[in-house]
Design an enzyme around this catalytic site. Structure first.
Site, PDB file in Angstrom:
ATOM      1  CE1 TYR A  42      -3.977   1.714  -0.336  1.00  0.00           C
ATOM      2  CE2 TYR A  42      -3.498   2.712   1.795  1.00  0.00           C
ATOM      3  CZ  TYR A  42      -4.251   2.658   0.642  1.00  0.00           C
ATOM      4  OH  TYR A  42      -5.278   3.536   0.464  1.00  0.00           O
ATOM      5  CE  LYS A  87     -20.038 -20.189 -16.736  1.00  0.00           C
ATOM      6  NZ  LYS A  87     -21.127 -19.670 -17.529  1.00  0.00           N
TER       7      LYS A  87
END
Length: 751
Positions: free
Chosen positions: A41, A96
């Site tokens: 970060y 999926k």
């Protein structure tokens, strides 16, 4: 083949445990120190941000965009359930997403958009474009799905693919290529009848036309009959594109003389008379789900010359979208494609067709319990063929490069294919193969501990999964109460409950047991107590007399106790060559460890037997055995009396003429790490070991439990090998799923 039965309670439990939903997100970089956080970060993240802002293409290098697909729906056409809304579709979209990961190592996230307005839907997806490498649209009703897909393809610079349309079309095209190959017909000559003018049907006929089928030879039908030029009732622009000049008005009329039938419609839409009216060697793709337009049995009854495919896994020639979309996206992502075009879809279909014409690998035949050979009952590859990952994406990538869809073409295709082979987790296909073999075997499985709710849940799952018949040892009223408490009251009548009080065979069992144990200090009263009151012994006696095909026990008592009881009935001890092998599955690797059950302190001869049993299990799992005899020393250094037997064991195997790779003694890192292995070029191992033979049972147990607790490895076993009948002993901390896995191993006769 037996159909799998799933209850509502099981489906809800599967989605609830161990955590709600079906996947989680994990970091791929270290996140432990302050330095790690600073790189991940602020301030470190600013560097790739500035590079990407200057050159957007580098997003594929410094972010997960290049391997991230969004599965997006508004829930207006969920499976066969209709409009369930955005939130109602989420379990399907999660499913999926995990199929993408399982079959092609594509990371995927599901997004459900709460709108039925195509404009709002398109705007939302378009705005998310920078995040993803591709968009998979799912379960959107027609005709909006046509509008949405077309607009997004025009407005976005990443692949947009509506799987309900094109996924079915690609697999259908692959099957048809091979069906026409078998019948000696050409696509440009055949008469094709399509029933079902929704998203999938229209995509199928469009793809076949792009492959050479003639417009005038393709008759499309919907619920109102033939779509002909001049028809106005129930028409739209997508149907009109496939209207033909014809006098035919009904499906019955259209089927006369047809070479090919494609059905994406409803159960029973095709009659036997229609099939009889078709041309010689008819090709019938009855793809309605869950029940086809006509079953293969019904079609073959009147036309033995028919080639039939369905959407069902319990019939040959399954048209399964999972053969297409994961590999299409894998190939498209790997060339940073701008789109998935027709040429890429056709390349996918042709590659699938070619694969089905090749010899099927042994592991696939082993998994399905039969030899699969190209022909009328095998025109489409099976979803678990391990070659799919390295055959289909390269074909898709080549087509994308040839047609200018690639942003970053692949230079070394051979290296690309090797990298694809390395991406896949072999453990998933091993487990799937074992389940397929168990389903083919249809064993009568004895579950010895019918008083335990986990065992009962496993028995119910075994039977409802279509694996065979579950025989539960227990008292009927007790089993009934426990099933009701577990929310499985409806399963009471499904299981066969057996005990000493309701069997006609107790006298036979006692006579058999007395003859085995009378010279070991057991009198008639002892024999009665063992046979009639000890479930481990009773279950073993059932198995010994052929009143079951396999046995699972051990969930309620320590494995040593269960094994001692089994030894009353079977020769399952060290002196008779019995061995316990445990499989560890972790981060895409599988390693077998032995002996984890029988030998307390094996000597060199015993260690060689353990290695042989381990090789036997490995081959059952489709692995090529590589055995390492492991210790704290490498090839005699440092010298130790404790390591001496590990040093001698390979020589014993050599004398026995073992037909697999083996080496030792060596440390675990040398056995498993290729770089550490390179320091010993004389080693007979050609790669990392997949079977570790350890010095004693305590070290085997410590190794397995440490990997399980600290690394989160999946443990299967110990697998009891070297006994006359299939017996598996679960551990006392087993879940219902662990017990089911042991039943599968017993059914596959691994042992």
């Amino acid at each position: 083949m037996t159909r799998i039965r799933i209850t509502d309670e099981e489906a809800l439990a599967f989605h609830l445990e161990p955590t709600p939903g079906k996947f989680e997100i994990r970091p791929t970089v270290p996140m432990t120190t302050q330095r790690d956080l600073s790189l991940a970060y602020s301030p470190g993240v600013a560097v790739p941000c500035k590079v990407i802002a200057k050159d957007p293409e580098t997003a594929y290098d410094y972010t997960n965009k290049g391997n991230l697909v969004a599965v997006i729906s508004n829930g207006t056409a969920v499976l066969g359930l209709g409009n369930l809304g955005a939130l109602g579709s989420k379990p399907v979209m999660e499913g999926k997403s995990i199929l993408f990961k399982r079959f092609a190592d594509v990371n995927s996230i599901d997004i459900e958009l709460d709108t039925e307005d195509p404009d709002a839907f398109c705007q939302a997806v378009k705005l998310m474009g920078p995040t993803f490498g591709g968009i998979n649209l799912e379960d959107i009703k027609a005709p909006e799905c046509f509008i949405i897909e077309q607009r997004l393809k025009e407005e976005m610079d990443i692949p947009v693919f509506h799987d309900d349309q094109h996924g079915t079309a690609v697999i259908c095209a692959a099957g048809l290529i091979n069906a026409l190959h078998i019948t000696g017909k050409k696509i440009e000559d055949v008469k094709i009848v399509l029933n079902g003018a929704g998203a999938a049907g229209i995509a199928c006929i469009e793809l076949l036309k792009s492959m050479g089928a003639r417009h005038e030879n393709c008759i499309t039908c919907d619920t109102k009959g033939v779509i002909y030029q001049g028809r106005t009732d129930g028409m739209n622009q997508w149907k009109s594109a496939h209207a033909v000049k014809t006098e035919l008005r009904t499906l019955e009329e259209a089927m006369v003389g047809a070479d090919v039938f494609l059905g994406v419609s409803a159960k029973g839409a095709v009659t036997q008379q229609m099939v009889m009216d078709m041309a010689p060697n008819p090709v019938i793709f009855a793809m309605a789900n869950p029940d086809p337009e006509i079953t293969p049995e019904q079609a073959h009854e009147v036309r033995p010359d028919a080639i039939v495919a369905t959407g069902r896994s319990d019939y040959p020639n399954q048209v399964n979208n999972v053969l297409g979309f994961p590999y299409l996206f894998r190939g498209a992502l790997d060339i940073h494609a701008r789109a998935i075009n027709d040429e890429m879809k056709i390349a996918c279909a042709q590659a699938l067709a070619r694969l089905a014409r090749e010899d099927v690998p042994d592991e696939v035949a082993l998994a399905y319990g039969k030899n699969l050979t190209f022909g009328r009952d095998y025109i489409i590859p099976t979803p678990f063929d391990p070659r799919l990952i390295h055959r289909i994406p390269p074909a898709v990538a080549r087509a994308g490069m040839d047609t200018g869809a690639a942003r970053r073409p692949i230079i070394d295709m051979e290296a690309y294919e090797l990298s694809l082979k390395a991406r896949m987790d072999p453990t998933a296909s091993i487990l799937r193969g074992l389940n397929a073999r168990a389903r083919a075997a249809q064993s009568r499985m004895i579950f010895a501990e019918g008083d335990d709710p986990r065992v009962l849940r496993a028995a119910v799952m075994y039977q409802r999964s279509g694996l065979g018949t579950a025989l539960v040892v227990g008292r009927e009223d007790d089993v009934k109460k426990k099933l009701e408490a577990a929310g499985l009251a409806d399963a009471v009548g499904e299981l066969e409950i057996v005990n000493a009080a309701n069997t006609a065979h107790l006298a036979t069992y006692k006579e058999f047991l007395y003859n085995r144990l009378n010279r070991k200090g057991y009198d008639a009263q002892d024999i009665h107590r063992l046979a009639a009151r000890d479930r481990h012994v009773f279950a073993s006696l059932m198995l010994a007399h052929g009143h079951g095909d396999g046995l699972v026990t051990g969930a309620t008592r320590k494995s040593a106790h269960a094994l001692e009881r089994i030894c009353h009935v079977f020769d399952a001890d060290a002196s008779h060559g019995a061995v316990g092998i445990t499989a560890l599955l972790h981060k895409g690797r599988i390693v077998l460890i032995g002996d984890t059950l029988v030998h307390e302190w094996p000597e060199a001869e015993d260690l060689a037997t353990i290695a042989e049993r381990g090789a036997q299990v490995a081959r059952h799992m489709g692995l090529e055995p590589r055995v390492a005899f492991v210790s704290f020393s490498n090839f005699g250094y440092p010298m130790s009396e404790r390591a001496e037997k590990m040093h001698r064991a390979p020589a014993v195997l050599e004398k026995r003429g073992a037909d697999f790779e083996f080496e030792g003694e060596m440390t675990v890192d040398v056995a498993l790490n290729p770089q550490a292995q390179a320091a010993y070029p004389f080693s007979r191992l050609t790669g990392p070991a997949n079977i570790l033979v350890v010095p004693a049972r305590h070290s085997a147990s410590i190794s397995v439990k440490l990997m399980q607790e600290m690394a989160g490895a999946t443990v299967i076993g110990p697998i009891l090998v070297g006994v006359d009948k299939p017996i598996q002993i679960a551990s006392t901390v087993s879940t219902a799923n662990d017990i089911l896995n042991m039943a599968v191993l017993a059914s596959c006769k691994i042992g």
